[in-house]
Write a protein that holds these residues in place. Structure first.
Motif, PDB file in Angstrom:
ATOM      1  N   SER A   4       0.539   3.970  -2.798  1.00 46.71           N
ATOM      2  CA  SER A   4       0.114   5.323  -2.432  1.00 46.71           C
ATOM      3  C   SER A   4       1.136   6.366  -2.857  1.00 46.71           C
ATOM      4  O   SER A   4       0.771   7.503  -3.181  1.00 46.71           O
ATOM      5  CB  SER A   4      -0.121   5.409  -0.927  1.00 46.71           C
ATOM      6  N   ASN A  53       0.823  -1.214   0.000  1.00 48.56           N
ATOM      7  CA  ASN A  53       0.000   0.000   0.000  1.00 48.56           C
ATOM      8  C   ASN A  53       0.856   1.263   0.000  1.00 48.56           C
ATOM      9  O   ASN A  53       0.516   2.260  -0.646  1.00 48.56           O
ATOM     10  CB  ASN A  53      -0.914   0.016   1.230  1.00 48.56           C
ATOM     11  N   THR A  95      -0.260   8.927  -5.234  1.00 46.62           N
ATOM     12  CA  THR A  95      -0.401  10.072  -4.313  1.00 46.62           C
ATOM     13  C   THR A  95      -1.679   9.987  -3.474  1.00 46.62           C
ATOM     14  O   THR A  95      -2.456  10.940  -3.394  1.00 46.62           O
ATOM     15  CB  THR A  95      -0.365  11.410  -5.091  1.00 46.62           C
ATOM     16  N   ASN A  96      -1.875   8.824  -2.870  1.00 41.22           N
ATOM     17  CA  ASN A  96      -3.009   8.626  -1.971  1.00 41.22           C
ATOM     18  C   ASN A  96      -2.512   8.826  -0.541  1.00 41.22           C
ATOM     19  O   ASN A  96      -1.977   7.915   0.091  1.00 41.22           O
ATOM     20  CB  ASN A  96      -3.598   7.220  -2.152  1.00 41.22           C
ATOM     21  N   MET A 110      -4.119   6.560   2.405  1.00 38.94           N
ATOM     22  CA  MET A 110      -3.625   5.184   2.384  1.00 38.94           C
ATOM     23  C   MET A 110      -2.198   5.121   2.912  1.00 38.94           C
ATOM     24  O   MET A 110      -1.834   4.212   3.667  1.00 38.94           O
ATOM     25  CB  MET A 110      -3.668   4.618   0.956  1.00 38.94           C
ATOM     26  N   LEU A 111      -1.394   6.104   2.530  1.00 39.33           N
ATOM     27  CA  LEU A 111      -0.014   6.148   2.998  1.00 39.33           C
ATOM     28  C   LEU A 111       0.045   6.283   4.516  1.00 39.33           C
ATOM     29  O   LEU A 111       0.787   5.561   5.195  1.00 39.33           O
ATOM     30  CB  LEU A 111       0.717   7.317   2.335  1.00 39.33           C
TER      31      LEU A 111
END
Length: 252
Positions: free
Chosen positions: A64, A60, A68-69, A72-73
């Motif tokens: 991410s 994940n 660029t999430n 989630m990061l």
């Protein structure tokens, strides 16, 4: 039947004792695998993620970063940070116990795990976003704490919070046993006792997961209280008894 029950009672009473036997390790490992299965399914139901699956969280993080999430990061970093911190705290507590108070060396991390599980329902008082993030950290911390504790107790023979290693070891022993059955003169070593242990641990994880799906689905984090109180009881109870060894088995 009475003798069997008495023997099981003695093993349970010595589950967190400082002196170990394969029987007490097995009993504690099965109990923790069941709790891990329940908590892992509970984490999926309540947090939408498996809280012991560190490989998935590493994936994940990679995904991410590419897409660029940010949420989630942050969730995956919190999960991995909690797991690693739990394992580190377990190792530190066991080391402290072995050097200063050997009778508590394994009881301490089990007691902390139990206290955190019993306290999980308190998170529902937090705002939704804070509850979600705090739950990820605490549950992953418990998973890391548990896995490191049983790893240290059993000399790295047992791990409980995730089943990939267990199923791999099971497959290895199955392959060895099949080869031995086909070519007994080849003298390929295999250990039927290990295979039976892995089968029991995987079964306990599945049974715990089924109970966790039902319990957490019905009453949420409150379902973590009974196993938490059980671990606290073991942590307080076991170190009070000495372990004697007769024929390689624990006798109180």
């Amino acid at each position: 039947m009475h003798a069997r029950q008495t023997r099981a009672f003695r093993v349970a009473r010595l589950a967190a004792a400082p002196k170990r036997t394969p029987e007490t390790d097995r009993s504690l490992g099965i109990l923790l695998a069941g709790i891990a299965g329940s908590l892992n399914v509970g984490g999926f139901l309540l947090l939408s993620q498996y809280t012991s699956h560190m490989t998935g969280h590493l994936s994940n993080i990679a995904g991410s970063l590419v897409f660029t999430n940010l949420m989630m990061l942050l969730d995956s970093l919190a999960a991995i940070g909690g797991f690693v911190t739990g394992a580190a705290v377990s190792a530190a507590m066991i080391a402290w116990g072995q050097t200063r108070s050997a009778r508590l060396c394994y009881a301490l991390p089990l007691g902390v795990q139990g206290a955190l599980l019993a306290a999980l329902p308190l998170m529902t008082a937090l705002p939704d976003r804070a509850e979600h993030r705090m739950a990820i950290v605490i549950v992953c911390f418990v998973m890391g704490l548990q896995n490191a504790t049983i790893t240290r107790i059993s000399g790295a023979r047992i791990r409980t919070s995730h089943a990939t290693g267990l199923i791999t070891d099971m497959g290895i022993e199955i392959g060895r046993s099949l080869y031995h059955a086909a070519k007994p003169r080849a003298e390929v070593p295999y250990d039927g006792g290990k295979l039976w242990l892995y089968v029991q641990l995987v079964a306990a994880f599945i049974v715990g997961g089924v109970l966790g799906a039902i319990g957490h689905g019905m009453i949420g984090w409150a379902f973590a209280m009974p196993p938490g109180l059980m671990l606290i009881t073991l942590a307080v109870w076991s170190p009070r008894h000495r372990t004697a060894f007769r024929g390689g088995k624990a006798v109180a």
